[in-house]
Every structure is written in structure tokens, then in C-alpha cells.
Motif scaffolding. Sequence first.
Motif, PDB file in Angstrom:
ATOM      1  N   ALA A   1      -5.236  50.495  73.400  1.00  0.00           N
ATOM      2  CA  ALA A   1      -5.355  51.945  73.205  1.00  0.00           C
ATOM      3  C   ALA A   1      -6.752  52.427  73.577  1.00  0.00           C
ATOM      4  O   ALA A   1      -6.914  53.502  74.156  1.00  0.00           O
ATOM      5  CB  ALA A   1      -5.035  52.316  71.760  1.00  0.00           C
ATOM      6  N   ARG A   2      -7.776  51.637  73.275  1.00  0.00           N
ATOM      7  CA  ARG A   2      -9.153  52.115  73.457  1.00  0.00           C
ATOM      8  C   ARG A   2      -9.727  51.770  74.809  1.00  0.00           C
ATOM      9  O   ARG A   2     -10.384  52.596  75.436  1.00  0.00           O
ATOM     10  CB  ARG A   2     -10.049  51.519  72.374  1.00  0.00           C
ATOM     11  CG  ARG A   2      -9.842  52.190  71.034  1.00  0.00           C
ATOM     12  CD  ARG A   2     -10.697  51.540  69.979  1.00  0.00           C
ATOM     13  NE  ARG A   2     -10.447  52.166  68.691  1.00  0.00           N
ATOM     14  CZ  ARG A   2     -10.715  51.605  67.521  1.00  0.00           C
ATOM     15  NH1 ARG A   2     -11.249  50.399  67.485  1.00  0.00           N
ATOM     16  NH2 ARG A   2     -10.464  52.244  66.408  1.00  0.00           N
TER      17      ARG A   2
ATOM     18  N   ASP B   1      -7.659  53.109  78.408  1.00  0.00           N
ATOM     19  CA  ASP B   1      -7.449  54.540  78.347  1.00  0.00           C
ATOM     20  C   ASP B   1      -7.715  55.103  79.757  1.00  0.00           C
ATOM     21  O   ASP B   1      -7.552  54.396  80.735  1.00  0.00           O
ATOM     22  CB  ASP B   1      -8.480  55.035  77.331  1.00  0.00           C
ATOM     23  CG  ASP B   1      -8.127  56.372  76.769  1.00  0.00           C
ATOM     24  OD1 ASP B   1      -7.132  56.953  77.202  1.00  0.00           O
ATOM     25  OD2 ASP B   1      -8.862  56.837  75.901  1.00  0.00           O
ATOM     26  N   LEU B   2      -8.146  56.333  79.850  1.00  0.00           N
ATOM     27  CA  LEU B   2      -8.368  56.873  81.191  1.00  0.00           C
ATOM     28  C   LEU B   2      -9.856  57.072  81.484  1.00  0.00           C
ATOM     29  O   LEU B   2     -10.705  56.989  80.587  1.00  0.00           O
ATOM     30  CB  LEU B   2      -7.587  58.163  81.386  1.00  0.00           C
ATOM     31  CG  LEU B   2      -7.599  59.217  80.288  1.00  0.00           C
ATOM     32  CD1 LEU B   2      -8.836  60.069  80.437  1.00  0.00           C
ATOM     33  CD2 LEU B   2      -6.348  60.084  80.433  1.00  0.00           C
TER      34      LEU B   2
ATOM     35  N   ARG C   1     -12.599  59.266  81.973  1.00  0.00           N
ATOM     36  CA  ARG C   1     -12.896  60.680  81.685  1.00  0.00           C
ATOM     37  C   ARG C   1     -13.925  61.267  82.653  1.00  0.00           C
ATOM     38  O   ARG C   1     -13.924  62.478  82.894  1.00  0.00           O
ATOM     39  CB  ARG C   1     -13.374  60.838  80.235  1.00  0.00           C
ATOM     40  CG  ARG C   1     -12.415  60.255  79.226  1.00  0.00           C
ATOM     41  CD  ARG C   1     -12.348  60.997  77.912  1.00  0.00           C
ATOM     42  NE  ARG C   1     -10.974  60.849  77.414  1.00  0.00           N
ATOM     43  CZ  ARG C   1     -10.493  59.752  76.851  1.00  0.00           C
ATOM     44  NH1 ARG C   1     -11.268  58.714  76.664  1.00  0.00           N
ATOM     45  NH2 ARG C   1      -9.235  59.688  76.465  1.00  0.00           N
TER      46      ARG C   1
ATOM     47  N   VAL D   1     -11.920  62.343  85.621  1.00  0.00           N
ATOM     48  CA  VAL D   1     -11.171  63.549  85.280  1.00  0.00           C
ATOM     49  C   VAL D   1     -12.088  64.772  85.355  1.00  0.00           C
ATOM     50  O   VAL D   1     -11.745  65.795  85.950  1.00  0.00           O
ATOM     51  CB  VAL D   1     -10.535  63.410  83.878  1.00  0.00           C
ATOM     52  CG1 VAL D   1      -9.979  64.741  83.390  1.00  0.00           C
ATOM     53  CG2 VAL D   1      -9.430  62.356  83.892  1.00  0.00           C
TER      54      VAL D   1
ATOM     55  N   LEU E   1      -5.116  61.448  85.050  1.00  0.00           N
ATOM     56  CA  LEU E   1      -4.791  61.649  83.634  1.00  0.00           C
ATOM     57  C   LEU E   1      -3.836  60.584  83.094  1.00  0.00           C
ATOM     58  O   LEU E   1      -3.474  60.602  81.928  1.00  0.00           O
ATOM     59  CB  LEU E   1      -4.196  63.044  83.417  1.00  0.00           C
ATOM     60  CG  LEU E   1      -5.223  64.187  83.410  1.00  0.00           C
ATOM     61  CD1 LEU E   1      -4.525  65.536  83.489  1.00  0.00           C
ATOM     62  CD2 LEU E   1      -6.075  64.128  82.142  1.00  0.00           C
TER      63      LEU E   1
ATOM     64  N   PRO F   1      -3.279  57.154  81.642  1.00  0.00           N
ATOM     65  CA  PRO F   1      -4.118  56.092  81.080  1.00  0.00           C
ATOM     66  C   PRO F   1      -3.823  54.781  81.813  1.00  0.00           C
ATOM     67  O   PRO F   1      -2.756  54.608  82.410  1.00  0.00           O
ATOM     68  CB  PRO F   1      -3.655  55.987  79.630  1.00  0.00           C
ATOM     69  CG  PRO F   1      -2.661  57.059  79.402  1.00  0.00           C
ATOM     70  CD  PRO F   1      -2.248  57.616  80.706  1.00  0.00           C
TER      71      PRO F   1
ATOM     72  N   SER G   1      -6.499  57.033  68.723  1.00  0.00           N
ATOM     73  CA  SER G   1      -6.201  56.381  69.998  1.00  0.00           C
ATOM     74  C   SER G   1      -4.834  55.684  69.948  1.00  0.00           C
ATOM     75  O   SER G   1      -4.120  55.638  70.949  1.00  0.00           O
ATOM     76  CB  SER G   1      -7.305  55.380  70.359  1.00  0.00           C
ATOM     77  OG  SER G   1      -7.458  54.438  69.328  1.00  0.00           O
TER      78      SER G   1
ATOM     79  N   TYR H   1       2.375  58.386  74.219  1.00  0.00           N
ATOM     80  CA  TYR H   1       2.573  58.122  75.651  1.00  0.00           C
ATOM     81  C   TYR H   1       3.757  57.179  75.875  1.00  0.00           C
ATOM     82  O   TYR H   1       4.624  57.430  76.713  1.00  0.00           O
ATOM     83  CB  TYR H   1       1.293  57.519  76.251  1.00  0.00           C
ATOM     84  CG  TYR H   1       1.200  57.754  77.732  1.00  0.00           C
ATOM     85  CD1 TYR H   1       0.603  58.906  78.223  1.00  0.00           C
ATOM     86  CD2 TYR H   1       1.735  56.854  78.634  1.00  0.00           C
ATOM     87  CE1 TYR H   1       0.542  59.147  79.583  1.00  0.00           C
ATOM     88  CE2 TYR H   1       1.682  57.094  79.996  1.00  0.00           C
ATOM     89  CZ  TYR H   1       1.081  58.236  80.462  1.00  0.00           C
ATOM     90  OH  TYR H   1       1.033  58.487  81.804  1.00  0.00           O
TER      91      TYR H   1
END
Lengths: 511, 511
Positions: free
Chosen positions: B96-97, B100-101, B103, B106, B149, B151, B188, B195
Motif C-alpha cells: 500500500a505504501r 503507490d503512485l 506524485r 502527477v 494516477l 498506483p 493507505s 482500488y
Amino acid sequence: MMNKKGLAILLRSKMRPLSPVSKVTQLQHAPLDGKIPADQNAAVKTPRDFGQVRESMHSVISMNKKEILDTALNDFSEGYFSLSQENRHKLLLILAREYDLNRTKVRDLMKQYVGLEIPSGDETDEHGHEIESQLSAFYRIERNLRHALKPMYETLFERLNTHPGGLKFLATVRADILSIIADENIASVRALDSYLKEKLITWLSPANLELYQITWDDPASLLEKIVAYEAVHPISNLIDLKRRLGLGRRCFGYIHPSIPGEPLIFIEVALMKNIASSIQEVLWHDPPTPEGEATTALFYSISSTQPGLAGINLGKFLIKRVIYLVKKDMPNIYNFATLSPIPGFMQWLLSKLASSERSGPIFCENILKPEEERALMDACMDSTTGKNGMEVLLLLLTSTNHEWTQSDRLTTLLEPILLRLCARYLTLEKKRGKALDSVANFHLQNGAMIGRLNWMADRSEKGLSQSGGIMVNYIYSLDNIEDYAQGYFSTGHIQVSSDFHHHIEREIKIQ
Amino acid sequence: MMNKKGLAILLRSKMRPLSPVSKVTQLQHAPLDGKIPADQNAAVKTPRDFGQVRESMHSVISMNKKEILDTALNDFSEGYFSLSQENRHKLLLILAREYDLNRTKVRDLMKQYVGLEIPSGDETDEHGHEIESQLSAFYRIERNLRHALKPMYETLFERLNTHPGGLKFLATVRADILSIIADENIASVRALDSYLKEKLITWLSPANLELYQITWDDPASLLEKIVAYEAVHPISNLIDLKRRLGLGRRCFGYIHPSIPGEPLIFIEVALMKNIASSIQEVLWHDPPTPEGEATTALFYSISSTQPGLAGINLGKFLIKRVIYLVKKDMPNIYNFATLSPIPGFMQWLLSKLASSERSGPIFCENILKPEEERALMDACMDSTTGKNGMEVLLLLLTSTNHEWTQSDRLTTLLEPILLRLCARYLTLEKKRGKALDSVANFHLQNGAMIGRLNWMADRSEKGLSQSGGIMVNYIYSLDNIEDYAQGYFSTGHIQVSSDFHHHIEREIKIQ
């Protein structure tokens, strides 16, 4: 694991009265002669006013999701099929432009996002609680952005996909979109196409496709599709079809549960004693090798049935799965190979030859070796008026009705030259690091190696035009499929058999 | 349309040697007594080091997409199953951490986007060419943003989904994620869950589910799952199971092609002469009504099998499809109804009664009518020491072993009171405009109406605890399913039969 009680599998379509959509789509594909849904069918249905169809498209997109959509979806797809090609294009342009996304909303979310501070690793306590609480604002806006970045037409696609007959309808819609793009490069329609294509790729992932063996016991409604869509070696009549499904033959297709009774792609296999060197041998292989004596499974045709699925690689896992299946059923089979066309060879060669004619031999690579140049000039002194070998070759190859194939002298002359050039084309001509020939690229990325080139292996008009009658065997060597696929993918390396090697050893030193 | 040659459908799983994943998942679900994959199974496999499993998860996500993933995927899922619950949680937290994506990427795209000028309608020529060319920059960045966007764990989910056994493995992973969230609210992990849930909803859309009739001829490996997962009325032994699949009975399940041999949800049907008013009548209906004489199809149990699919409505189209199917096979059947538990009734009632005890009758609604109040006080003067009717009722209902059900006097006293309160609970107690009771909400959104309340219809410990033994028939009236579903969806309106109406006519005027 599902047992043989597959008989009791109750497909969706059995449980529903035949909906207008499926009636329509069946009509669309009924004609055995046409590959693309023909518009003249529109005449048999009640014609709809363009405005009505546009209205019904709007209802499908804007209805609340729990409302009963079935009627609206049927109404829209029936209306769509009744439109002329021109009106379909008009409607799709409206869909692309007016059912796009809300850019103001996207910008608002972006402004919120850019204002957030990215948490640094230092502020965390040992369980990361500090970071977690800061991140939750990111998660929220990211989630909202993902939704805001979905165009409104996504709703139409999603709803059609879960509607009986809808996936197939979407394939027709995509075929129409592709025909708009072929006419004119419109950014919004290209965006529509790329969005729909991504969706179709997800929906048609191999996980959703069932491998199905097609036999003479299958319903005529399925078999007629095999006849209609066989793209490589057309099926001439019922006897031909029966032979391709009979003793010593296999035919497998990928079926999507939402498009029952119609394979999206199918592959034809001949069980033989040797790797065939001409297609006539396969198509007129009568009587076939007794199955117990066969050692070779020859894949001689792969056809896809939906023009709207262009660019979506459905065959990716098909060959591998068919190989495992055949191997399991018939342990005596140890050769797995294709007999494949080389669809781009002549086009490539003729353009090479023509460009030399235009720019003259000095500014252009002479693709002929000196001895070939000489042989061509010698042989044609009398009849053909070429200034050099390449020009002579161009004239010979473009003669009406492939006249050169009627002369033993000319075929003997051209055989070594064309085989060598074909080998060069297959292994050295690349586009973005991949084989230029689409069929070669397909098999190489599946993990095949290039086997043998076969002279005069396909004397049909199509075979002569595409590749001067040359065909190639791609070999699937069970132990190496994975390695070869990976090597081709990562470095573009093309594996060739020792058989093939001599054609190109003078072109380039291959380790 | 697929014909009966379903026999020849070759499912994926048949073509592949049993992979470690499917072995593992079969083991996980083998025990008949546990509903959730039990961890003790980990002991039978080679335990893996946490670091190794983390490493293999990383490979699956970071491998190039054409590289051969099968080994990596097997390795990861096998490793995951060998981890303790604690280590699974640790791994999912890392997923989860750390997956992720990006940022920063983005934000960069957002800055480009915000800098673009939104084309105004005025600048267009008649074909919109001007706008089109301006929009293409938007389309490009929007497309890139959609990808940015996503992940990194999306890759893991997608790859598992197309891997044999992967969808089922993902359901196990989601069950583990849900158990983390139940322990602790971590942003998270909630983002990870939401998701994955969206992905699962897409993959499990009704278009991908096959309706399958489960019979006594099915393999034991499938039938044991029916026994293990029957959540409503547990199956006591083989004879019980055989009866539920035998004459006068039907059992249907939704099967996903990627999880063969294991329905994700199944429904049990009894063919009867009348709408049953007690579950004993159904479960001990021996000999059953001859099928030719049956006029009623009674749905008496719906169970889902995957705790990891919680919150995903799989039953949505199941009932409607089963109705069409039964109707088609047996035209003599014209009643379609359920005999359903009311799982939230007692919980709701006891909390109402208890809150009155705490805050006193003045600050709290007295849910009893004066005559009920009186009857309760009168009847219990001697034995029970309640200050008022609600307190007496609370004491009666919470007595050990449902003692009140042993006394004819008390059951006669409570029957009208509990039936009235139950009717109120079902029709008037709402949450966000929907029926508070989950089973009621399920059937109402499917288009049912509330039929009859049945007193002492389920005397099992579970039945008495959940609903004081009351069960309800939901009626599916073929002609009205769509209208009722739409009415319930748009206004929250709950349809009730005339039979039911008298319970609530004094509560509220329902036209």
C-alpha cells in the motif's frame, strides 16, 4: 476444475429471449461473402431518424445506474444499426466531442492537489501514522481525479459491455471509428478510439477467453463464420470445410462468453508426418496421414473475425495453449511449426526496386550481388529492356499475371535471388526494433524461430502477389519458446534454424 | 449461441499442469469446517522468509511486461500463502505504501495541463478543426495522467488477474486487507482496498459470470464447497445435501471462468405447491412435491463463498436469471418467492428496548401500543420485574435459551407484538433511504415485494436470535420486477402484499 458436465453450463444467451441486438448482429454477419458488416442490412430494419438515435444514446449515458437500462440499450443499438454509414460517423463524432470529460472539474481538482504538501519521510513516527493522515487527502483527490478523467463515453462502453450482445456491438462501433480515422485524422476521434481500444483489451484479456475446439458437429451458424472469416486460405466449399475439421485436422478458436457461438480468432492445424513445404500439400492432403503416424502439428492458418478488434493481440496465448493441448492429447507429436505467408515481402521488395529506378543506382543501395546482377542482365538481354539488374527484376516481378512463374528458365533464375532477399527481409528489415513483416513479428513475439523458406509454396494469386509464392515455416520448439520470446522482446534478436542460416550467412555474420 | 457441445469446451485449467497456485488455493479451501482460508495450512508448505516473498512481489510488479511472468507469479502467490497472518499484513502495508503512485510525476503533468488554454467554441470553423488541434494537447496529457494516477500495485492486480488461479488469490488478498482495516483505520490500506475492490467489480461483472446448475452428478470437490459455504441453513450431512440437489430441488451458482469448479455465489430453490411458511417445511419436505404438481419456486438460501468479495453485489442478476430459467423449463411454475431470514430484526429491537431502559420512557419513543403495554404488564406481573412494557419485553427476549419460546402463553402473547414490530422494522426503518435490513434491501433492489411474515418459521438457535424465529416471504412478481426495482431505487418505495399490509396499516397510511 470443471468436469465434463459442461453440458449443463447454461450460457447467458440461453436464458434470455433473443434480444433485438443479437438479432441485429446476427443479421449483420449472416452474409458469407462479406467480412465487414454490410450497410445494406439496414434496409431490412425500420429506419430511424438520426435525432432519435442520438437521443437514445444520450439516455443510455445519462440514465441513473440502477434504472432499468435494458430497453434503452436495445433501443440504442438497434437504432445505431439502422443508421447509414454517414450518420454513424456523425453520431460518433458527437460522442467523441460532446461526451468527453469535464475539464473545469479536472482543473479544480488539480488546483486542490497542487496545494497539498507532500509529506516527507522525516515526520513519521514508527508506525507512519503522521504520514498516513497527511496522505489521506492525496488518496481522496487522486480517487476523484481518476473518476473525473473518465470521459462520459466510458459509461456508454461500460454499459454496453455488460449488456447481452453489447461487446460485439462495441466491436462494430470500433470498426466504424477506425473507418473515420482512416478518412481523416481527428484528434477527438483518435482519443475515442484509444480509450475504447484500452477497454476492449481489458475485456478481452486471455483470462476471459475460452479455448474451444471447432468440429464438424458444431452448429452451422458457427461453421459459417469459419468460412466467412478464414482470411489466409479461403474455404472454397463444404467439402473443403469438412476436410479442415476432419481426420488429421484440428481447428481451435478463442470464444468470449459474451459473444457465444463466434470465435474471435481461430487457428487451423494439420497433423502430418513432416513439416509441409507448400500449402497445396496441406489443403489437398488426401488421404491425410493416419493420426497415429503423425509427428508434426502444422499451423497453417490463423484468422481473426472482428475488424473492430484490430490492433488487439488476441493470438498471444492461443498458439501456446493449442500446443500444450495437442501435445497432451497426442504425445507422438513433437514438431510444432507453421506454414505462413510473408505478406509484406513483395511490397518491400518492389519499393526497394522502384526507388532505385527513380534515384538511379548510384544514390541507392544495390540490393543485388554482382553475380545476380550479371545473371539477370544476361538472361533478359533479348526480351526485357532494363538498364540494370534491379530494373530487370522490377519488370519481371510486375509483369501481368506473374508471367515469370510460367517460365522454368525464369523461375530457376529468380529462385536463389528471391529466397536470399526474402531471408534478408525477414531477419534484417526492422521497424522500431521488431521484424517489419507483421506475421513474422507475431510468431517471433510468441517465441517461434524462423525455420525454412519454401519456394513456390503458394501459387495462388494472393501468394504470388504478396511474396512471389514463397512461404516460411516458423518453428515452435517447446523447450525454447519462453527464451526466444524474451530475447526477441528485449533485444530484437531473431532466432533462425540452421536450415535458414545459409540464406543470410553472406549478408551478415550471425554469431 | 453455444450448442450442447459444451462438453468440448476446453477450459483453461484443463490445459495447464496444475500450478502451485491452484494447489495452494485448493488446500486453502479444503477444510469443510472453516469459511476463511485457515492459516494452519501454511504449515504443510515450505515456509518462506518474509524478505523472499517481498522480493518476489517486487519482481512481479517490476518485470517488463513481455518477460515471462508465470514463474514469478507462482513464486509470489506460493510465498504469500506460506506467510503468517502477521507477515501478510506487514507485506500488504508495504504494498500500500511503497507501491503507490509517483506524485511528482502527477504534479508535473498537472502543471502542464493547467497551463493549457481551454479552446472556446467561437474559434471553430464549421468542421471544428481549430478546436480539434487545440484539444489534442489535452487528450495527450489526460491520457498520461490516467496512467500516472494508476498506483504501481495496479500492475500486481492486473498480472494476477490474468494468471491461472490469480483471481481467486486476489480474493484471498482482499480478505486479508479487510482484516487489516477491521483492526486499524490506515489511509493507505483503505486506498489499496478501494482500488482492489473497483478492479474486482470490473472483473466480476455479470457479463463474465456463468449460470451453472449444480447437481448430485457434480464432482465432490465442487459439492464440498456448497456444504462449506452454505451460510443460511447449514447442511448437516450427505443425505441433506443430496436432498437439496434432488427431486423437487434446484441449486444454481455463478461461476467465473477463472475460478472453475467453485461458484462465487449460489442459490437453493425448492419446488412446492405453496409458498412455505417455515424453513422446517422446506428442509424436511419429504417426499417432495412431484415436480409436475409444483406451482411455486421457493428460494430458501443464497450464500456467497468468498469473504474477499465482500461489498461486491454478485447476486444482482442471479435471481432474475434463475427465474427466467425455471420458468422456461417448467411453465407450470408461476409463484416465485423466497423464505428469508430477517437478520437485523432482533438487534434493532433490542437496541430500541435497551435505549428506553437507559433514558427512561419519557425521552424515548414507546414502540409499544397501549394495549400491548397492558398485555405485557398483566402477563408478567408474577414472574418478571419490569417497570414497563418495553422493559418486560427486553427481559423476555433476552432470557437464556429463548425460554419464552417454550411457553405457549408467552408465544401467544408475543406473536402479534413481534409481528407488528417486525413489519415496522422491515418497511419503515431505513438507512440512507434504503431498508435497514440487509436481506430486505437485497431483495427489494432486485425488484421483489414483501409478502407474508411467518411466525415461528425458523426455530433454530440462529433464527430465534436474529429474528425471534420470524421469517418473511419476498415475492417476485414477473410482471412487476422492473417497476418495483426502479421505484425502490428512485424513491425508496417498498412494495408490500395485501397479506402483509394489515401488520402496518395502523403504523402509517400506505395508500
